[in-house]
Design an enzyme around this catalytic site. Structure first.
Site, mmCIF file in Angstrom:
data_model
loop_
_atom_site.group_PDB
_atom_site.id
_atom_site.type_symbol
_atom_site.label_atom_id
_atom_site.label_comp_id
_atom_site.label_asym_id
_atom_site.label_seq_id
_atom_site.Cartn_x
_atom_site.Cartn_y
_atom_site.Cartn_z
ATOM 1 C CB THR A 33 -0.996 -0.048 1.189
ATOM 2 O OG1 THR A 33 -1.925 1.037 1.070
ATOM 3 C CG2 THR A 33 -0.292 0.026 2.536
ATOM 4 C CG ASN A 34 -0.250 4.722 -1.501
ATOM 5 O OD1 ASN A 34 -0.855 5.593 -0.891
ATOM 6 N ND2 ASN A 34 -0.774 4.089 -2.540
ATOM 7 C CG LEU A 35 3.353 6.382 3.687
ATOM 8 C CD1 LEU A 35 4.641 7.178 3.920
ATOM 9 C CD2 LEU A 35 2.864 5.769 5.001
ATOM 10 C CB SER A 36 -2.770 8.059 -0.061
ATOM 11 O OG SER A 36 -3.986 8.761 -0.116
ATOM 12 C CB ALA A 100 -2.211 7.460 -3.550
#
Ligand code: CTP
Ligand code: CA
Length: 231
Positions: A33-36, A100
């Site tokens: 996943t990502n930090l959005s 994102a």
């Protein structure tokens, strides 16, 4: 209270918004996943609702409350987000892609948790590309919404934003410097279309995401108006 005094610039309009990260499973307990944080998209949903729009918010995994009066659909992966958004898109006047979206997902999903035992080497994962949701909506034939993209960049914001505008075939892209904004309450935006660029806030500083969302909603409303009533 403040909202009550704002003009209903988007009365009668329908907005579809994607927000947050996506989660791409590796096995039943892990993923990429990502930090959005989803804050910008949720603020935009709230601001659009305040402006009188009917808002559908397709959200990846985030921990944020649903803005009042907004219809929220939760999804996890990029493919789920794509499959949720595409059928809804033709019924909306505007599509704003703030999500994102993970560009890649693991090529295979392990049915069971991948265990360390017995393995001498760390596992490697092959990745495969996810569908580009924004480009897919922009490429719809027939009824399609006015498409607004977001671009989080770490450098050369204007250059990258213009390139994305062309590549995705959309009229407007909102640039921000990604690592500086992910998860934060403050942000600075750069609105880029084919011929102009404009900072929000206009003084070139930063503002909280709800204030920015309200400015962006006003700008999108003006662009819709101009598109329907060309000078
Ligand atoms: N986007 C999307 N689906 C994807 C990837 C991106 O809908 N699979 C949307 C984002 O929501 C955003 C815009 O496209 O509105 C730009 O996303 P960005 O990640 O900046 O662009 P990419 O085309 O993925 O290029 P790169 O990550 O290589 O910079
Ligand atoms: Ca990307």
């Amino acid at each position: 209270i403040v909202a009550a005094f704002q003009p209903k610039r988007l009365a009668g309009k329908t907005l579809l918004i994607t927000a947050g990260p996506t989660f791409e499973a590796i096995d039943p307990v892990r993923g990429i996943t990502n930090l959005s944080s989803g804050k910008m998209g949720f603020a935009l949903a709230r601001a659009a609702r305040e402006a009188g729009a009917q808002v559908t918010l397709v959200a990846g995994p985030v921990s944020l409350p649903t803005p009042r009066g907004v219809q929220r659909i939760d999804v996890r992966s990029a493919r789920q987000m794509h499959d949720t958004v595409l059928p809804l898109a033709p019924r909306h006047d505007v599509f704003v892609a703030t999500a994102a979206v993970a560009d890649w997902r693991p090529a295979t999903l392990a049915e069971h948790k991948i265990k360390k035992d017995g393995k001498k080497q760390a596992p490697t994962f092959e990745l495969t590309e996810n569908p580009d949701i924004l480009a897919a909506v922009a490429a719809l034939r027939g009824a399609k919404p006015y498409c607004v993209g977001f671009a989080a960049e770490s450098e050369n914001l204007l250059e990258h934003a213009r390139a994305k505008l062309k590549r995705k075939g959309i009229p407007l892209i909102v640039g921000n410097l990604g690592p500086a904004t992910f998860g934060r309450d403050d942000n600075a935006l750069l609105l880029v279309d084919a011929t102009t660029q404009q900072a929000l806030p206009a003084d070139g500083g930063t503002a909280d995401k709800l204030s920015l969302a309200r400015l962006l909603v006003a700008d999108i409303a003006a662009r819709l108006q101009a598109a329907h009533h060309p000078a």
